[in-house]
Design a protein around this motif. Structure first.
Motif, mmCIF file in Angstrom:
data_model
loop_
_atom_site.group_PDB
_atom_site.id
_atom_site.type_symbol
_atom_site.label_atom_id
_atom_site.label_comp_id
_atom_site.label_asym_id
_atom_site.label_seq_id
_atom_site.Cartn_x
_atom_site.Cartn_y
_atom_site.Cartn_z
ATOM 1 N N CYS A 1 0.853 -1.185 0.000
ATOM 2 C CA CYS A 1 0.000 0.000 0.000
ATOM 3 C C CYS A 1 0.893 1.240 0.000
ATOM 4 O O CYS A 1 1.663 1.450 0.940
ATOM 5 C CB CYS A 1 -0.905 -0.004 1.226
ATOM 6 N N THR B 1 2.766 3.839 -3.191
ATOM 7 C CA THR B 1 3.778 3.690 -4.244
ATOM 8 C C THR B 1 4.610 4.955 -4.392
ATOM 9 O O THR B 1 5.095 5.269 -5.473
ATOM 10 C CB THR B 1 3.103 3.341 -5.588
ATOM 11 N N MET C 1 -1.175 -1.319 -12.980
ATOM 12 C CA MET C 1 -2.149 -0.507 -12.248
ATOM 13 C C MET C 1 -3.007 0.340 -13.187
ATOM 14 O O MET C 1 -4.151 0.671 -12.857
ATOM 15 C CB MET C 1 -1.444 0.391 -11.236
ATOM 16 N N GLN D 1 -5.490 4.172 -7.937
ATOM 17 C CA GLN D 1 -5.463 2.943 -8.735
ATOM 18 C C GLN D 1 -4.833 1.806 -7.939
ATOM 19 O O GLN D 1 -4.027 2.029 -7.031
ATOM 20 C CB GLN D 1 -4.672 3.155 -10.029
ATOM 21 N N SER D 2 -5.208 0.595 -8.332
ATOM 22 C CA SER D 2 -4.632 -0.591 -7.701
ATOM 23 C C SER D 2 -4.714 -1.766 -8.665
ATOM 24 O O SER D 2 -5.421 -1.707 -9.682
ATOM 25 C CB SER D 2 -5.371 -0.933 -6.401
ATOM 26 N N TYR E 1 -4.542 -6.337 -8.507
ATOM 27 C CA TYR E 1 -4.470 -7.541 -7.686
ATOM 28 C C TYR E 1 -4.438 -8.758 -8.596
ATOM 29 O O TYR E 1 -5.156 -8.814 -9.604
ATOM 30 C CB TYR E 1 -5.674 -7.644 -6.740
ATOM 31 N N GLY F 1 -8.264 2.576 -6.373
ATOM 32 C CA GLY F 1 -7.275 2.566 -5.307
ATOM 33 C C GLY F 1 -7.913 2.847 -3.962
ATOM 34 O O GLY F 1 -9.133 2.806 -3.794
ATOM 35 N N MET G 1 -8.688 -1.867 -0.879
ATOM 36 C CA MET G 1 -7.594 -2.822 -0.736
ATOM 37 C C MET G 1 -7.889 -3.850 0.358
ATOM 38 O O MET G 1 -7.661 -5.050 0.176
ATOM 39 C CB MET G 1 -6.282 -2.098 -0.439
ATOM 40 N N SER H 1 -1.440 -0.943 -4.309
ATOM 41 C CA SER H 1 -2.469 0.104 -4.345
ATOM 42 C C SER H 1 -1.868 1.473 -4.076
ATOM 43 O O SER H 1 -1.013 1.634 -3.196
ATOM 44 C CB SER H 1 -3.561 -0.178 -3.303
#
Length: 815
Positions: A472, A474, A527, A510-511, A513, A533, A538, A506
């Motif tokens: 979590c 970036t 992403m 944006q994220s 998985y 996000g 998350m 995340s």
């Protein structure tokens, strides 16, 4: 003599049956080939018989389809000169089949005798085709060889008669014989019977035992017994060698590679079973034998404490309980007799040592029925209050961990249940025999995949130990961490057999998985086409994915993110935090998080909260864990402030030094965050707490060197006012230089009290020679009393902080 059995998938298509031909032609004579019906034909015959019994004339279309399929197979694989007679024989059988089904259709009644006769046509047809395909092969009708008898309403093999007939039909001269599996005939009535679904394996085993064959080969569509179901665990691999007992346990608990009764006949004759893949004949496969040094390809034997994991993914538990069961002889006899009389099979039994309850694992289809008949059996006791009504628990699964080596390896059960608990998997019932070869347990069905993965990973059945990481944030630290993961992943896999699986990343907006892993080197691209996000989304995805050995990595400074720690820990997700918000929050919350992690058996690590990558918190934990007591802490733990005071000179006033710290990335974008001393207060609070003291940030006394007025207003106003302090600090600097001293912003904990502030340090103090943005901490303890322990090094910057976070992730992998 060898006996080779080929399953339905092996004779499903022209291509596959030609593989059978190649395999058989490479086998020395004499040999017996046993074949199943063409793939899917048995199910089609059962469906057709049910349609006929229901008065549905569509059964006739099924017969047409069967005729077309078998004709196509003959025309595709059998030599033209052999086709006419073969097709005539097939059509004769299919005509008989149509007649039987028509009779069922007319009377709309399907008796067990007729059903057995109908389902036998699959093997009768496929064995004729296979015999015609192979050169110099002699077809033998299994109905003339395998004999059964009825005993206690069950159809059993008449071994005495069957063995004599096998020797008569196959033992007189060396050659190649082909027969159908599965089907048999009652010795007394002559009616067609069968050996149950999967019975072709059993037929081959019976023949191999009667002929004292050198080997039984089971050819199927997999490379042998797998360490686990590859559909659930992609890293599962072939077990090269198993004992008869291990194979039996795995088969009885869901592994469908071999029909369980197959093992007994050859086991008594010590005949090895080779399980191989028709579509991958060069693969060594698995060998089942009593000789634990024997492998299919001569390689070293399988030495892990367990050889494989099997499971039943749908089951229910019925529990019979009551005080009247204690010490009373015959209660369990009544339970099992009642269930047997009603055709209910039990595949696992668990009884408490107090004898107050007995739990029975059965299929979900039998759950309600079992409760009903048991309540009827114990109606009198239930009425008197001496026993309870049978309780049914549904939505369960059973896992079996199997291995001969478990009996020689202490701690297997402890490790098994420890790793399950650490991953939040509750066990409802446990069963283990005195042979110590099978530990079986019941869990919630939704936890099955996670349980299989974590056990496969933990018991050396996987090539690598996996850690599933969610990152979590970036920004500087998060981005640097992801770069380090990308750079180090292959080395860790090679040198430490550890695989860091990045399964979620995340940012604010944006994220992305992916359970199978995200390429850390290209997370930004992933992403862009990912999901929303934010921490709330998350956490939802982490709980939903329910990954094993999960680690949540917080590379933010967000209070909102820190508030989610309790939820994550309660779902057995370890936490690695660069974020100081949680560890420095209210003491009761800090303690709650620590206690929750300990109770759940997961990790809550925050080494980088103080000193970036320096081993400060772990060192304190080691000291206190070994019985030492921290008496005094002195520390310079702000890389920003240390940089500022080291930069001061005749040419660099305070305002310029602060500006340089911001420009070079040592300070926060708003340097007032660092100058306020709040960060140092947080760190001292954390250090004192980890040393065993109950303290909150408000308890720390702050002596600041910047007037409060500079912390008010905008950042631009701060930069305008800051030069007003330059002259004062320059005068102080000159005085200290003359006295051989320097300025350090020091955090101190002593006598149960804490303070932070600017101190004048002389040259005899270890803090004097502290360069750049380095940190230093001095620990005075009961053991390190006269000569305090010093920890010193680079204490700021995204790369070293990320490295410290990475080290904590590694600690999560080393339970």
């Amino acid at each position: 003599m060898k006996v080779l059995k080929f399953g339905g998938s092996s004779v499903d298509t022209p291509e596959s049956i030609l593989n059978v031909k190649n395999i058989v032609e490479a086998t020395a004579r004499p040999a017996v080939v046993v074949v199943s019906a063409l793939g899917g034909v048995t199910d089609q015959l059962i469906a057709a018989s049910r349609m006929a019994a229901a008065g549905d004339s569509a059964y006739s279309e099924s017969v047409d389809s069967l005729m077309e399929r078998h004709h196509k197979m003959v025309n595709a694989v059998v030599e033209p000169r052999r086709r006419p007679q073969l097709l005539e024989n097939l059509d004769h059988l299919l005509t008989d089949l149509r007649s039987i089904l028509h009779g069922v259709f007319l009377i709309q009644d399907l008796t067990p005798k007729t059903a057995d006769a109908i389902v036998a046509y699959g093997e009768r047809l496929s064995s004729l085709i296979t015999a015609a395909l192979l050169d110099n092969a002699c077809h033998v009708d299994s109905l003339d060889v395998v004999c059964t008898r009825v005993q206690n309403s069950k159809t059993l093999v008449d071994f005495d008669l069957t063995n004599r007939r096998i020797v008569e039909h196959f033992g007189k001269h060396p050659g190649l014989f082909v027969c159908g599996g599965f089907i048999a005939k009652d010795a007394e009535t002559g009616r067609i019977t069968n050996l149950g679904r999967g019975g072709s394996d059993y037929t081959a085993s019976i023949i191999a035992a009667a002929l004292n064959a050198e080997a039984l080969e089971i050819w199927t569509d997999v490379d042998g017994f797998m360490t686990a179901d590859p559909r659930v665990i992609p890293t599962a691999y072939t077990i090269p060698q198993l004992s008869y007992n291990e194979a039996m346990e795995l088969c009885n608990f869901g592994a469908k590679v071999v029909y369980p009764p197959t093992i007994y006949p050859v086991c008594t004759k010590n005949i090895p079973i080779y399980v191989k893949n028709t579509f991958h004949p060069s693969h060594a496969g698995s060998v089942i034998s009593s000789d634990m040094s024997l492998t299919a390809n001569g390689e070293s034997t399988f030495t892990a404490p367990i050889c494989g994991i099997s499971s039943v993914n749908r089951m229910s538990v019925v529990t019979v309980s009551g005080p009247t069961m204690v010490g009373v002889i015959g209660v369990n006899r009544r339970i099992f007799a009642c269930l047997a009389q009603n055709g209910i099979s039990v595949f696992m039994v668990v009884q408490t040592s107090s004898e107050t309850s007995t739990s029975l694992c059965i299929t979900p289809e039998d759950g309600q029925k079992a409760c009903k008949v048991l309540d009827a059996e114990f109606a009198v006791e239930i009425e008197d209050g001496a026993m309870n009504k049978a309780q049914l628990e549904e939505g369960l699964a059973t896992v079996a961990v199997v291995g001969e080596n478990m009996k020689r390896t202490p701690g297997i059960a402890g490790k098994l249940f420890s790793v399950l608990g650490r991953n939040g998997i509750s066990v409802s019932a446990i069963g283990q025999g005195s042979f110590e070869m099978n530990i079986s347990f019941v869990i919630q069905q939704e936890m099955l995949s996670k349980a299989l993965n974590v056990l496969h990973n933990s018991f050396f059945l996987s090539e690598y130990q996996d850690v599933n990481v969610f990152v979590c944030g970036t920004g500087n630290v998060g981005g640097s961490l992801l770069q380090q993961i990308a750079a180090q992943r292959e080395r860790l896999m090679k040198e430490r057999r550890l695989r860091i699986n990045l399964v979620g990343v995340s940012g604010r907006s944006q994220s992305v998985y992916h359970p199978e892993g995200i390429d850390a080197a290209h997370y930004k691209e992933a992403m862009q086409n990912g999901e929303p996000g934010g921490i709330n989304h998350m956490v939802e995805r982490i709980v939903e994915m329910n990954s094993f050995n999960s680690v949540f990595v917080d590379c933010t400074a967000s209070e909102n993110v820190a508030r989610q720690y309790e939820t994550l820990l309660s779902h057995n997700v370890s936490i690695v935090a660069a974020n100081k918000a949680a560890a420095s929050s209210d003491f009761d919350r800090y303690k709650l998080l620590k206690d929750t992690a300990r109770e759940r058996g997961v990790k809550y690590l925050f080494e980088t909260n103080v000193g970036a990558g320096l081993p400060i918190i772990n060192t304190i934990n080691d000291l206190t864990g070994s019985g030492d007591k921290v008496l005094r802490i002195e520390a310079v733990v702000s890389g920003t402030l240390n940089f500022v005071f080291n930069a001061l000179s005749a040419d660099i006033p305070l305002s310029k030094a602060v500006r340089m710290a911001q420009e070079q990335g040592y300070s926060e974008p708003d340097p007032r965050v660092d100058l306020s001393g709040k960060d140092v207060i947080r760190k001292l609070t954390i250090l004192a707490r980890e040393s065993g003291y109950r303290v909150n940030m408000e308890d720390i006394e702050a002596h600041l060197f910047i007037p409060n007025s500079l912390f008010e207003g905008s950042l631009e106003e701060f930069w305008e006012k800051l030069p007003g302090l330059d002259a004062e600090f320059e005068a102080r600097r000159q005085r200290l230089e003359a006295e051989g001293k320097c300025l350090r912003f020091v955090a101190t904990w002593a006598d149960g009290k804490g303070e932070v502030g600017l101190r004048e340090i002389d040259q005899t103090h270890p803090f004097y020679h502290l360069e750049g943005s380095n940190n230093i901490i001095s620990l005075t303890t009961s053991r390190y009393h006269d000569y305090p322990m010093l920890i010193k090094g680079y204490g700021a910057g995204a790369e070293v902080t990320a490295a410290g976070v990475f080290a904590d992730i590694m600690r999560c992998a080393n339970f």
